[in-house]
Scaffold this active site. Structure first.
Site, PDB file in Angstrom:
ATOM      1  N   ASP A  50       1.115  -1.041  -0.210  1.00 23.48           N
ATOM      2  CA  ASP A  50      -0.017   0.346   0.020  1.00 23.48           C
ATOM      3  C   ASP A  50       0.735   1.263  -0.337  1.00 23.48           C
ATOM      4  O   ASP A  50       0.784   2.370   0.675  1.00 23.48           O
ATOM      5  CB  ASP A  50      -1.436   0.078   1.336  1.00 23.48           C
ATOM      6  N   HIS A 254      26.141   5.056 -16.146  1.00 22.09           N
ATOM      7  CA  HIS A 254      25.058   5.417 -15.529  1.00 22.09           C
ATOM      8  C   HIS A 254      25.471   4.569 -13.669  1.00 22.09           C
ATOM      9  O   HIS A 254      23.980   4.437 -13.440  1.00 22.09           O
ATOM     10  CB  HIS A 254      23.805   4.454 -15.789  1.00 22.09           C
ATOM     11  N   ASP A 271      27.563  13.308  -9.953  1.00 26.99           N
ATOM     12  CA  ASP A 271      26.597  13.922 -11.253  1.00 26.99           C
ATOM     13  C   ASP A 271      25.100  13.903 -10.550  1.00 26.99           C
ATOM     14  O   ASP A 271      24.941  12.577 -10.157  1.00 26.99           O
ATOM     15  CB  ASP A 271      26.027  12.729 -12.773  1.00 26.99           C
ATOM     16  N   ASP A 282      21.590  19.859 -13.730  1.00 26.26           N
ATOM     17  CA  ASP A 282      22.498  18.992 -13.820  1.00 26.26           C
ATOM     18  C   ASP A 282      23.939  18.898 -13.969  1.00 26.26           C
ATOM     19  O   ASP A 282      24.153  19.521 -15.183  1.00 26.26           O
ATOM     20  CB  ASP A 282      21.107  18.048 -15.818  1.00 26.26           C
ATOM     21  N   HIS A 361      29.513   9.505 -25.038  1.00 30.12           N
ATOM     22  CA  HIS A 361      28.177   9.975 -25.007  1.00 30.12           C
ATOM     23  C   HIS A 361      28.123  11.112 -25.412  1.00 30.12           C
ATOM     24  O   HIS A 361      29.554  11.516 -25.834  1.00 30.12           O
ATOM     25  CB  HIS A 361      27.256   9.721 -23.343  1.00 30.12           C
ATOM     26  N   HIS A 365      22.366  17.279 -23.736  1.00 32.60           N
ATOM     27  CA  HIS A 365      20.865  17.911 -24.137  1.00 32.60           C
ATOM     28  C   HIS A 365      20.327  18.564 -23.481  1.00 32.60           C
ATOM     29  O   HIS A 365      20.367  19.721 -23.047  1.00 32.60           O
ATOM     30  CB  HIS A 365      21.348  16.667 -23.298  1.00 32.60           C
ATOM     31  N   HIS A 372      16.176  15.263 -19.446  1.00 25.11           N
ATOM     32  CA  HIS A 372      16.646  15.209 -20.928  1.00 25.11           C
ATOM     33  C   HIS A 372      15.069  16.352 -21.479  1.00 25.11           C
ATOM     34  O   HIS A 372      14.323  15.182 -21.475  1.00 25.11           O
ATOM     35  CB  HIS A 372      17.162  13.501 -21.013  1.00 25.11           C
ATOM     36  N   GLU A 395      29.144  18.172 -21.407  1.00 32.31           N
ATOM     37  CA  GLU A 395      29.335  17.654 -20.307  1.00 32.31           C
ATOM     38  C   GLU A 395      29.724  16.566 -20.801  1.00 32.31           C
ATOM     39  O   GLU A 395      29.969  14.992 -20.623  1.00 32.31           O
ATOM     40  CB  GLU A 395      27.441  17.047 -19.510  1.00 32.31           C
ATOM     41  N   TYR A 399      37.092   8.011 -19.783  1.00 33.63           N
ATOM     42  CA  TYR A 399      36.624   7.292 -19.093  1.00 33.63           C
ATOM     43  C   TYR A 399      37.088   6.287 -19.398  1.00 33.63           C
ATOM     44  O   TYR A 399      37.190   5.622 -20.365  1.00 33.63           O
ATOM     45  CB  TYR A 399      34.780   7.085 -19.314  1.00 33.63           C
ATOM     46  N   ARG A 416      33.974  13.371 -15.544  1.00 35.48           N
ATOM     47  CA  ARG A 416      32.995  14.719 -16.420  1.00 35.48           C
ATOM     48  C   ARG A 416      32.898  15.009 -15.721  1.00 35.48           C
ATOM     49  O   ARG A 416      33.238  15.867 -14.258  1.00 35.48           O
ATOM     50  CB  ARG A 416      31.887  13.909 -16.809  1.00 35.48           C
ATOM     51  N   GLU A 418      30.181  19.012 -15.642  1.00 31.86           N
ATOM     52  CA  GLU A 418      28.982  19.331 -16.971  1.00 31.86           C
ATOM     53  C   GLU A 418      28.672  20.056 -16.166  1.00 31.86           C
ATOM     54  O   GLU A 418      27.758  20.439 -14.991  1.00 31.86           O
ATOM     55  CB  GLU A 418      27.554  18.597 -16.675  1.00 31.86           C
TER      56      GLU A 418
HETATM   57  N1  GLY Z   1      22.389  13.052 -15.820  1.00 27.10           N
HETATM   58  C1  GLY Z   1      21.843  12.946 -16.148  1.00 27.10           C
HETATM   59  C2  GLY Z   1      22.917  13.498 -17.870  1.00 27.10           C
HETATM   60  O1  GLY Z   1      23.571  14.103 -17.346  1.00 27.10           O
HETATM   61  O2  GLY Z   1      22.458  13.595 -19.053  1.00 27.10           O
HETATM   62 MN    MN Z   2      23.164  15.739 -18.244  1.00 31.25          MN
HETATM   63 MN    MN Z   3      24.222  14.800 -15.332  1.00 22.94          MN
END
Ligand code: GLY
Ligand code: MN
Ligand code: MN
Length: 449
Positions: A50, A254, A271, A282, A361, A365, A372, A395, A399, A416, A418
């Site tokens: 519940d 991720h 992140d 972000d 990557h 975005h 996103h 970003e 790696y 990274r 960003e």
């Molecule tokens: N935190 C998700 C991205 O950087 O796209």
């Molecule tokens: Mn991002």
């Molecule tokens: Mn991010």
């Protein structure tokens, strides 16, 4: 009914921005032939037995209403020159409000949020055919939620069944998201102000995480510091699951387990960004667990930072969306050659895409209500030009997993960097500027522990 003052006071938002967006949507639908748009909010999601997941409204619905309760639907009826906005929401319910909290109810919602009409959600199925009759088109998120698809078809069929009484069923089912996405892509002043604040709070959270980090602490302890800062400044939640990745975990893009100990000599990649009043920040920062970058860590960090600066230099109106990514890739690829991670000339590395082994990557975005965010990246096959009012992330990363052909000094370095960037008429404005970023800034914050 006049809304009681306690009711208006609950909602500090200026509801005129949401009305203005409904007006703008109506204008765009009218230009496309009119019809009735149906925009439901998100369902509550069951977690176990519940218990429910924390409720999060649907972004499109919130964008047009400012209304955060579950079980609500907006209809926008655009017929000739007239526009009618209709909300369906939960009825007032004394007992349920004792258990679950305040509800505006249709009358309160109409008053406070400025709808033309409001009704209880229970009568939606009965009333929907009445709004669909003789409207030409239904605008809806086609295929997004099969239950809503079915409800829309049911209402259209009900109109068809009444055809002998002169009702004509909509002949067109069109996707409302294309129109809304174009609106959401360009942030208005209200959105920019909220996103700037979300960026500030998130930047403070990253600085707090830097100060809290030391060898022997656990990733989840640092995650808790982020959450503390988000909530302490009024953000409702993380905008997405925070990535707190020590050492080799940073090479899992991720990674969200966040359950390992932090070790001396390793880096920590975070992140994380908050969601404030429906808008996401972000931010990624990467810093040494012990407060001082090693030589190889610094080499890779400076490379990623140089890639970010190169991308930022392309962030201005008129530049094709992909230009920031191209600029970052060029710098990263040359750096990977210089650090002997890759062999060959820059052109060869770019041509073959061998840099993707260490940078797999894209460089950013759209950012907004969704991390996103909504909006097409290409138009007629071409990357669309950046326009003032867009918000993007920048970003770049690098790696490096252990491998025989990779210098050992770089093994398990995952970095990274960003930031969130508003495109302005003059160029850009970094919404997350206050977040420590350069080697000196990061080491200074960490020296202050
Ligand atoms: N935190 C998700 C991205 O950087 O796209
Ligand atoms: Mn991002
Ligand atoms: Mn991010």
């Amino acid at each position: 009914m006049n809304a009681p003052t306690s009711l208006t006071a609950r909602h500090s938002l200026d509801t005129t921005v949401f009305r203005a967006r409904r007006d703008e949507l109506a204008r765009r639908l009218r230009a496309a032939g009119g019809g009735v748009a149906i925009v439901p909010t998100a369902p509550e999601a069951h977690r176990n037995r519940d218990t429910h997941y924390p409720y999060r409204h649907d972004s499109y619905f919130y964008y047009l209403t400012g209304f955060r309760e579950p079980e609500a639907v907006l209809l926008l009826v655009v017929d000739g020159d007239s526009t009618q906005s209709v909300l369906f929401c939960r009825a007032k319910h004394e007992e349920r409000e004792i258990w679950d909290g305040f509800r505006y109810g249709p009358d309160g919602a109409r008053e406070v949020f400025g709808f033309d009409e409001a009704h209880a959600i229970d009568v939606l199925a009965d009333k929907l055919p009445g709004y669909f009759g003789n409207r030409g088109a239904v605008w809806h998120s086609v295929g997004y939620d099969t239950q809503w698809d079915a409800r829309v078809f049911e209402a259209i069929n009900a109109v068809r069944a009444a055809s002998r009484s002169g009702q004509v069923a909509p002949a067109d089912i069109r996707d409302v998201r294309g129109v809304l996405d174009e609106m959401r892509l360009i942030k208005d002043a209200h959105e920019v102000a909220v996103m700037r604040r979300a960026g500030e709070i998130s930047g403070r959270a990253h600085a707090r995480a830097m100060r809290a980090t030391r060898p022997g602490r656990f990733e989840y302890e640092i995650e808790a510091e982020l959450l503390h800062e988000f909530r302490a400044h009024g953000a409702q939640a993380p905008a997405y699951t925070s990535i707190v990745a020590g050492g080799a975990n940073a090479c899992v893009l991720h990674y969200v387990e966040n359950d390992c100990a932090l070790r001396d000599g390793e880096l920590l990649l975070i992140d994380a960004g908050c969601e404030l009043d429906g808008y996401a920040a972000d931010i990624t920062r990467t810093f040494p667990v012990n407060g001082k970058f090693s030589g190889p860590q610094r080499d890779v960090y400076e490379l990623v930072l140089a890639a970010q600066y190169a991308a930022l230099a392309e962030a201005r109106p008129g530049q094709p969306y992909d230009r920031t990514h191209e600029a970052a890739v060029r710098v990263l690829a040359q750096g990977m050659i210089d650090l002997k991670l890759l062999s060959g000339s820059l052109d060869e590395v770019l041509e073959s895409g061998s840099y993707r082994r260490f940078y797999m990557h894209r460089t950013g975005h759209w950012l907004g209500m969704d991390v996103h965010d909504a909006g097409e990246y290409k138009q007629a096959g071409n990357w669309r030009p950046l326009v003032a009012g867009m918000v993007i992330t920048i970003e770049p990363g690098c790696y490096i997993r252990p491998a025989d052909d990779v210098p050992e000094a770089f093994w398990n370095i995952g970095i990274r960097i960003e930031d969130d960037v508003l495109i302005t008429p003059e160029g850009h404005d970094i919404l997350t500027l206050g977040t420590p970023k350069t080697v000196n800034e990061v080491e200074a914050v960490m020296a202050d522990r």
